[in-house]
Design a protein around this motif. Structure first.
Motif, PDB file in Angstrom:
ATOM      1  N   GLU A 253       0.816  -1.219   0.000  1.00 50.25           N
ATOM      2  CA  GLU A 253       0.000   0.000   0.000  1.00 50.25           C
ATOM      3  C   GLU A 253       0.850   1.269   0.000  1.00 50.25           C
ATOM      4  O   GLU A 253       0.314   2.380  -0.060  1.00 50.25           O
ATOM      5  N   ASP A 254       2.173   1.125   0.104  1.00 48.14           N
ATOM      6  CA  ASP A 254       3.047   2.301   0.086  1.00 48.14           C
ATOM      7  C   ASP A 254       2.928   3.036  -1.245  1.00 48.14           C
ATOM      8  O   ASP A 254       2.789   2.406  -2.310  1.00 48.14           O
ATOM      9  N   LYS A 255       2.996   4.364  -1.170  1.00 53.18           N
ATOM     10  CA  LYS A 255       2.882   5.198  -2.374  1.00 53.18           C
ATOM     11  C   LYS A 255       3.982   6.258  -2.364  1.00 53.18           C
ATOM     12  O   LYS A 255       4.455   6.659  -1.306  1.00 53.18           O
ATOM     13  N   GLU A 256       4.351   6.702  -3.555  1.00 53.80           N
ATOM     14  CA  GLU A 256       5.316   7.809  -3.638  1.00 53.80           C
ATOM     15  C   GLU A 256       4.986   8.676  -4.843  1.00 53.80           C
ATOM     16  O   GLU A 256       4.464   8.194  -5.859  1.00 53.80           O
ATOM     17  N   ILE A 257       5.313   9.971  -4.665  1.00 55.61           N
ATOM     18  CA  ILE A 257       5.134  10.926  -5.755  1.00 55.61           C
ATOM     19  C   ILE A 257       6.497  11.547  -6.045  1.00 55.61           C
ATOM     20  O   ILE A 257       7.133  12.129  -5.161  1.00 55.61           O
ATOM     21  N   GLU A 258       6.940  11.393  -7.276  1.00 53.54           N
ATOM     22  CA  GLU A 258       8.210  11.990  -7.708  1.00 53.54           C
ATOM     23  C   GLU A 258       7.895  13.189  -8.591  1.00 53.54           C
ATOM     24  O   GLU A 258       7.137  13.080  -9.557  1.00 53.54           O
ATOM     25  N   ILE A 259       8.486  14.342  -8.227  1.00 51.49           N
ATOM     26  CA  ILE A 259       8.198  15.581  -8.955  1.00 51.49           C
ATOM     27  C   ILE A 259       9.502  16.172  -9.474  1.00 51.49           C
ATOM     28  O   ILE A 259      10.458  16.366  -8.716  1.00 51.49           O
ATOM     29  N   SER A 260       9.536  16.445 -10.760  1.00 52.89           N
ATOM     30  CA  SER A 260      10.661  17.172 -11.358  1.00 52.89           C
ATOM     31  C   SER A 260      10.144  18.531 -11.819  1.00 52.89           C
ATOM     32  O   SER A 260       9.037  18.625 -12.364  1.00 52.89           O
ATOM     33  N   GLY A 261      10.951  19.555 -11.610  1.00 52.38           N
ATOM     34  CA  GLY A 261      10.482  20.883 -12.005  1.00 52.38           C
ATOM     35  C   GLY A 261      11.558  21.938 -11.881  1.00 52.38           C
ATOM     36  O   GLY A 261      12.754  21.645 -11.795  1.00 52.38           O
ATOM     37  N   PHE A 262      11.100  23.183 -11.867  1.00 50.88           N
ATOM     38  CA  PHE A 262      12.004  24.318 -11.760  1.00 50.88           C
ATOM     39  C   PHE A 262      11.602  25.178 -10.567  1.00 50.88           C
ATOM     40  O   PHE A 262      10.413  25.368 -10.297  1.00 50.88           O
ATOM     41  N   ALA A 263      12.603  25.665  -9.857  1.00 48.36           N
ATOM     42  CA  ALA A 263      12.361  26.473  -8.657  1.00 48.36           C
ATOM     43  C   ALA A 263      12.500  27.956  -8.963  1.00 48.36           C
ATOM     44  O   ALA A 263      13.309  28.365  -9.804  1.00 48.36           O
ATOM     45  N   LYS A 264      11.721  28.740  -8.247  1.00 51.47           N
ATOM     46  CA  LYS A 264      11.770  30.190  -8.389  1.00 51.47           C
ATOM     47  C   LYS A 264      11.803  30.806  -6.996  1.00 51.47           C
ATOM     48  O   LYS A 264      11.002  30.454  -6.136  1.00 51.47           O
ATOM     49  N   ILE A 265      12.765  31.696  -6.761  1.00 50.84           N
ATOM     50  CA  ILE A 265      12.847  32.409  -5.487  1.00 50.84           C
ATOM     51  C   ILE A 265      11.802  33.519  -5.490  1.00 50.84           C
ATOM     52  O   ILE A 265      11.753  34.335  -6.416  1.00 50.84           O
ATOM     53  N   LEU A 266      10.960  33.548  -4.470  1.00 48.86           N
ATOM     54  CA  LEU A 266       9.880  34.542  -4.410  1.00 48.86           C
ATOM     55  C   LEU A 266      10.388  35.837  -3.782  1.00 48.86           C
ATOM     56  O   LEU A 266      10.818  35.856  -2.632  1.00 48.86           O
ATOM     57  N   ASN A 267      10.302  36.927  -4.540  1.00 54.15           N
ATOM     58  CA  ASN A 267      10.758  38.227  -4.058  1.00 54.15           C
ATOM     59  C   ASN A 267       9.613  39.217  -3.834  1.00 54.15           C
ATOM     60  O   ASN A 267       9.707  40.102  -2.986  1.00 54.15           O
ATOM     61  N   LYS A 268       8.523  39.041  -4.585  1.00 54.50           N
ATOM     62  CA  LYS A 268       7.386  39.946  -4.419  1.00 54.50           C
ATOM     63  C   LYS A 268       6.701  39.678  -3.079  1.00 54.50           C
ATOM     64  O   LYS A 268       6.523  38.528  -2.681  1.00 54.50           O
TER      65      LYS A 268
END
Length: 505
Positions: free
Chosen positions: A78-93
């Motif tokens: 029943e174990d589950k995993e979510i793998e996410i690939s993406g791009f990060a953005k530093i929040l300045n506003k």
């Protein structure tokens, strides 16, 4: 789109509040567990970390990021995993930061505690935009069913040449250790201001060229020392450093620059500084040559393997002499073509204070320096005696300033305005010299003592030249800079204490 699978993914996002975050240090993958929250409305994930944390630096330089969220079931299938690939953005506003805070505050104890004490400006908030999501259930994998995949962007996106350039520029800015360049800037300005008041002359072109040359040599010294500390293994085994005061810039250790790049960078900045020095030698003669040779040799051989001034026991003295005395009298000479006894004497207490900055910054590096035979004063005499020497030298610098005010220029007495901060620094250092984490406040305050003391004298010099408009502009800038620096040091220390309390809870 499989609505059942999507519902399961959203349930896991809401249920699990910690994930494994992977970023790139050059070609090295770095992992860390971090609190996260999913913003269903925007389809992004928010993370947070303290400013100047290695994770933040990595993402500023390379925005590629991967997250792994694991949901343990009642039994293994029943174990589950979510793998996410993406791009990060530093929040300045501010609006973006507020949204991230609102969603993370009930997930992250760090965010909650820092918001409660109104210190959330010490946090950097990160928005992760997924481009590829893979959802796996162990039972499905055992039956040969492929993961459920969602593609939301270009998975094979490569860095453009412009992005690579930006990444390298950011790494080099960090490598320069720019917060410490104020020492060189202020001593050059002091020498120029004294030439102005003593002779009523100033050549702004020569002033800015001198400033640029000294900054280049200072950066070259910082970079080449990082290279040698890497080669000896010093920075690689240093686990007690406190950024930005000790442990070097760590661009090599974080994989953001190679050791060869750092070596070439150090040579380049020494070459740039030397080129400006050659111009002044041609224009004003051999005294600049002597000062330049002493400065370059001291910078290159401070911790080099074969000729090592630190091992010889004179490294700290040379740093104080170069950045305090030689830059002051050298800047004075460029303006006047003469040397001045009072400029030389006034430079001595600032050379001593620079040595104090170095001494207290050596304490967090004590263990690593000991293991690699880097015989700094702290390693030679121990932490406690180093703090005693640190205190004696601070008192000596003020004693010289008082004597100078009596014998030469009375207005130098105004520099004692920094005494209360110096006393605060000493008390805190005496109490916390065995705790690098706590000592960070004293590391910062020592630099502040130097800055307040020298800025006061520079401003007084300019005021007495009757250049009131310049005085007002520089006074406003100086006051703003000192207040900002003090508030930053205090806020950072308060945040450290709060974070330490969370960790020990």
């Amino acid at each position: 789109m499989d609505s059942e699978k999507m519902e399961q993914i959203l349930q896991i996002f809401n249920k699990i509040d910690v994930c494994c975050v992977s970023t790139l240090n050059g070609n090295i993958i770095k992992n860390r567990m971090m609190h996260f929250v999913y913003d269903e409305e925007k389809g992004v994930i928010y993370l947070t970390s303290t400013k100047n944390d290695p994770k933040v630096i990595q993402l500023k330089i390379n925005s590629n990021i991967s997250l792994l969220i694991y949901d343990k079931g009642k039994n293994f299938p029943e174990d589950k995993e979510i793998e996410i690939s993406g791009f990060a953005k530093i929040l300045n506003k501010e609006s973006e930061r507020e949204r991230a805070i609102k969603l993370l505050i009930n997930r992250s104890p760090v965010v909650k505690n820092l918001v409660e004490i109104k210190k959330d400006e010490l946090l950097t908030f990160i928005e992760v935009k997924p481009i590829l999501i893979k959802f796996r259930i162990v039972a499905d994998i055992l039956r040969g069913i492929q993961p459920y995949v969602i593609e939301t962007g270009n998975v094979n996106k490569e860095e453009t040449e412009l992005e690579i350039l930006k990444r390298k520029i950011k790494a080099w800015i960090e490598e320069s250790r720019y917060p410490f360049l104020s020492v060189s800037i202020l001593t050059v300005t002091l020498g120029t201001a004294m030439a102005w008041i003593n002779n009523n002359i100033i050549n702004f072109y020569d002033f800015f060229l001198t400033l640029l040359g000294v900054i280049f040599l200072h950066i070259g010294t910082n970079i080449i020392n990082d290279y040698f500390d890497h080669k000896t293994g010093n920075d690689d085994i240093n686990n007690e450093f406190v950024r930005p005061f000790s442990g070097g810039a760590r661009m090599i250790q974080m994989g953001l620059l190679t050791s060869f790049e750092v070596l070439i960078g150090g040579i380049l900045f020494f070459t740039l500084g030397s080129t400006i020095g050659i111009y002044f030698i041609y224009k004003y003669g051999y005294p600049i040559l002597i000062i330049g040779i002493i400065g370059i040799l001291s910078g290159v051989f401070y911790v080099s393997p074969k000729i090592n001034f630190v091992k010889s026991g004179i490294g700290e003295i040379l740093v104080g002499t170069n950045l305090g005395v030689l830059t002051t009298i050298g800047s004075y000479y460029v303006q006047t073509r003469t040397f001045s006894l009072d400029a030389f004497l006034l430079s001595i207490p600032f050379g001593i204070l620079i040595t104090c900055i170095l001494l207290i910054n050596e304490i967090p590096d004590f263990v690593a320096d000991s293991k690699t035979d880097k015989k700094t004063i702290a390693v030679r005499i121990g932490k406690e005696k180093t703090i005693k020497l640190f205190i004696y030298l601070i008192f000596l610098s003020y004693l010289i300033l008082i004597l100078y005010a009596i014998l030469f220029k009375w207005y130098v007495i105004f520099s004692l305005v920094s005494v209360p901060i110096a006393i605060k620094t000493i008390k805190h250092a005496m109490k916390n010299f065995n705790n690098s984490f706590e000592l960070a406040k004293s590391n910062g305050l020592t630099i502040l003592v130097f800055n307040i003391t020298i800025i006061t004298i520079i401003l007084t010099n300019i005021f007495l030249t009757a250049n009131f408009n310049i005085f007002i502009v520089l006074a406003i800038f100086g006051i703003f800079y000192v207040v900002w620096m003090y508030r930053t040091i205090i806020k950072q220390h308060q945040a450290f204490i709060k974070l330490k309390g969370i960790a020990n809870a």
